[in-house]
Write an enzyme that holds these catalytic residues in place. Structure first.
Site, mmCIF file in Angstrom:
data_model
loop_
_atom_site.group_PDB
_atom_site.id
_atom_site.type_symbol
_atom_site.label_atom_id
_atom_site.label_comp_id
_atom_site.label_asym_id
_atom_site.label_seq_id
_atom_site.Cartn_x
_atom_site.Cartn_y
_atom_site.Cartn_z
ATOM 1 N N LEU A 34 0.902 -1.167 -0.030
ATOM 2 C CA LEU A 34 -0.089 -0.140 -0.148
ATOM 3 C C LEU A 34 0.829 1.143 -0.029
ATOM 4 C CD1 LEU A 34 -2.981 -0.851 2.377
ATOM 5 C CD2 LEU A 34 -2.894 -1.139 -0.217
ATOM 6 N N PHE A 80 3.175 -8.396 -9.521
ATOM 7 C CA PHE A 80 2.758 -7.186 -10.215
ATOM 8 C C PHE A 80 3.579 -6.130 -9.473
ATOM 9 C CE2 PHE A 80 -0.935 -9.532 -11.552
ATOM 10 C CZ PHE A 80 -0.860 -9.151 -12.728
ATOM 11 N N THR A 127 8.006 -5.429 -18.849
ATOM 12 C CA THR A 127 7.440 -4.359 -19.486
ATOM 13 C C THR A 127 8.053 -4.296 -20.745
ATOM 14 O OG1 THR A 127 7.449 -1.856 -19.593
ATOM 15 C CG2 THR A 127 8.818 -2.822 -17.966
ATOM 16 N N ASP A 128 7.445 -3.719 -21.778
ATOM 17 C CA ASP A 128 8.460 -3.437 -23.011
ATOM 18 C C ASP A 128 9.359 -2.464 -22.750
ATOM 19 O OD1 ASP A 128 6.778 -1.038 -22.512
ATOM 20 O OD2 ASP A 128 5.814 -1.018 -24.592
ATOM 21 N N GLU A 129 9.423 -1.691 -21.673
ATOM 22 C CA GLU A 129 10.263 -0.523 -21.718
ATOM 23 C C GLU A 129 11.827 -1.020 -21.541
ATOM 24 O OE1 GLU A 129 9.027 2.822 -19.491
ATOM 25 O OE2 GLU A 129 7.113 2.396 -19.695
ATOM 26 N N TYR A 152 13.506 3.186 -13.781
ATOM 27 C CA TYR A 152 12.299 2.381 -13.652
ATOM 28 C C TYR A 152 12.650 1.357 -14.496
ATOM 29 C CZ TYR A 152 7.737 0.131 -15.330
ATOM 30 O OH TYR A 152 7.129 -0.583 -15.441
ATOM 31 N N ALA A 154 15.505 0.210 -15.929
ATOM 32 C CA ALA A 154 16.508 -0.610 -15.684
ATOM 33 C C ALA A 154 16.315 -1.541 -14.413
ATOM 34 C CB ALA A 154 17.606 0.448 -15.144
ATOM 35 N N SER A 155 15.427 -0.980 -13.414
ATOM 36 C CA SER A 155 15.111 -1.869 -12.309
ATOM 37 C C SER A 155 14.254 -2.995 -13.031
ATOM 38 C CB SER A 155 14.348 -1.140 -11.324
ATOM 39 O OG SER A 155 13.232 -0.795 -11.703
ATOM 40 N N LYS A 156 13.438 -2.938 -13.955
ATOM 41 C CA LYS A 156 12.576 -3.983 -14.195
ATOM 42 C C LYS A 156 13.518 -5.130 -14.969
ATOM 43 C CE LYS A 156 8.619 -4.337 -14.016
ATOM 44 N NZ LYS A 156 7.978 -5.103 -13.027
ATOM 45 N N PRO A 207 -0.150 18.968 -19.531
ATOM 46 C CA PRO A 207 1.350 19.176 -19.671
ATOM 47 C C PRO A 207 1.726 17.802 -20.659
ATOM 48 C CG PRO A 207 0.982 17.981 -17.577
ATOM 49 C CD PRO A 207 -0.166 18.307 -18.243
ATOM 50 N N VAL A 208 2.024 18.310 -22.064
ATOM 51 C CA VAL A 208 2.501 17.208 -23.165
ATOM 52 C C VAL A 208 4.203 17.504 -23.197
ATOM 53 C CG1 VAL A 208 2.530 16.844 -25.477
ATOM 54 C CG2 VAL A 208 0.389 17.129 -24.295
ATOM 55 N N ASP A 274 10.775 18.410 -22.309
ATOM 56 C CA ASP A 274 10.768 16.919 -22.466
ATOM 57 C C ASP A 274 11.398 16.121 -21.146
ATOM 58 O OD1 ASP A 274 10.046 14.567 -23.597
ATOM 59 O OD2 ASP A 274 11.650 14.963 -25.217
#
Ligand code: NAD
Ligand code: TYD
Length: 338
Positions: A34, A80, A127-129, A152, A154-156, A207-208, A274
């Site tokens: 949590l 997950f 993930t695909d990342e 993120y 790199a950790s996955k 914000p784009v 960016d």
């Protein structure tokens, strides 16, 4: 019993619901710390369901995890639990190493000890990342080398490598799934689609990042969860399965679509600095899971996004409560001066 970690987050809670609906005889043990992203409200309708048991705790807590394996007959793990947001990983990478790398290794070790004599199944939700960024053409296959850009991803990727090592060294029956960007109900409103829905609903600027032409392959969370169930039940140990929606869109197109659906002006769009290391394009080749497990995505994007926008309108209390808390401080830190 199936141990689902991170079952109070966005995808995890959708998966717990799918399991309870489709496999009612299979009890679920839901281990979730949590964090800011975990919310028991996502599972309110399971209150009183004897087949769902919640334990609050950290996947990186080796004693706690070993205790769960000792007390329960866990025949499978669906993992997950993770810190999941790229932007937060730029503000503080340490939490990503703790939960995503150490947490995964702790779970693998507990599973290895518990299933020493054989049996078990460990599904790692990746993930695909982890594959990095693509140019304008082509797509990631399961053989694309890992080349993560953010703390993120790199950790996955590190967690995926631990999974591979436990499989190769000890024969632990680990299966890795790598999915593209999810959208749907219960997604924390820091990710692109719910962030834009929430802000557009309140008439706030959107914000784009950069030129807004970064491409993601969007998949409805229900399609992802059905793929995970297929992998849990029929995937081959040691194998990786890519999961994609086959639905590539530039961010700006998504933002414009949300504005149209909510009848808001495009003047709300604000191009901001960016994201450092921003991956330009992701696209998945999911032919392996389609061919070997007969899975395919079922929710057409136009239908899924319309339902999702309606869901956020119907659950305004849910996200209003979220954005009034810690989220405010996060938003100020992330977007201030951009
Ligand atoms: P989320 O941030 O909504 O939820 C993560 C959940 O994990 C939360 O309930 C949180 O409390 C829990 N958690 C975090 N650290 C923990 C820890 N140390 N111990 C126990 N619980 C912990 O994330 P999500 O979007 O639902 O993603 C779930 C998984 O799917 C992640 O592993 C993510 O990398 C992966 N994934 C997400 C996407 C996406 O588009 N969201 C795409 C592909 C893969
Ligand atoms: P996000 O939902 O954070 O997922 P990921 O970075 O893991 O793909 O972002 C999706 C895309 O939207 C990504 O290209 C970054 C972009 N984006 C924005 O342009 N503005 C925003 O405020 C956010 C959160 C994301």
């Amino acid at each position: 019993m199936i141990l689902v970690t991170g079952g109070c987050g966005f995808i995890g809670s959708n998966f717990v619901h799918l399991l309870r609906r489709e496999r009612p005889d299979e009890p679920v043990l839901n281990l979730d710390r949590l964090t800011y992203a975990g919310n028991l409200e996502n599972l309110l309708d399971l209150e009183g369901d004897a087949g769902h048991r919640f334990v609050r705790g950290d996947v990186a807590d080796a004693d706690l995890v070993a205790g769960l394996f000792a007390r329960h007959e866990i025949r499978a793990v669906v993992h997950f639990a993770a810190e999941s947001h790229v932007d937060r990983s730029l503000l503080g990478p340490g939490a990503f190493v703790h939960s995503n790398v150490a947490g995964t290794q702790v779970l693998l070790e507990a599973a290895r000890r518990a299933w020493d004599g054989g049996g078990g199944r460990f599904v790692m939700i990746s993930t695909d990342e982890v594959y990095g960024s693509l140019g304008p053409a082509g797509s990631f296959t399961e053989d694309t080398p890992l080349d993560p850009s953010s703390p993120y991803s790199a950790s996955k990727a590190a967690a995926d490598l631990f999974c591979g090592a436990y499989h190769r060294t000890w024969g632990l029956p680990v299966i890795i799934t790598r999915c593209s960007n999810n959208y749907g109900p219960w997604q924390f409103p820091e990710k692109l689609i719910p962030l834009m829905i929430q802000r557009a609903s309140r008439g706030e600027s959107l914000p784009v990042y950069g030129d807004g032409l970064h491409v993601r392959d969007w998949i409805h969370v229900e399609d992802h969860c059905r793929a995970v169930l297929a992998v849990l039940e029929s995937g081959a140990p040691g194998r990786v399965y890519n999961i994609g929606g086959g639905n590539e869109r530039p961010n700006l197109e998504i933002v414009r679509l949300i504005l149209r659906a909510l009848d808001r002006s495009e003047e709300l769009i604000a191009f901001v600095a960016d994201r450092p290391g921003h991956d330009r394009r992701y696209a998945m080749d999911s032919s392996r899971i389609r061919r070997e497990l007969g899975w395919e995505p079922c929710v057409p994007f136009e239908q899924g996004i319309a339902e999702t926008i309606r869901w956020y309108a119907d659950h305004r209390d849910w996200w209003e409560r979220i954005i009034s808390g810690e989220y405010r401080e996060y938003y100020a830190r992330q977007y201030e001066g951009r």
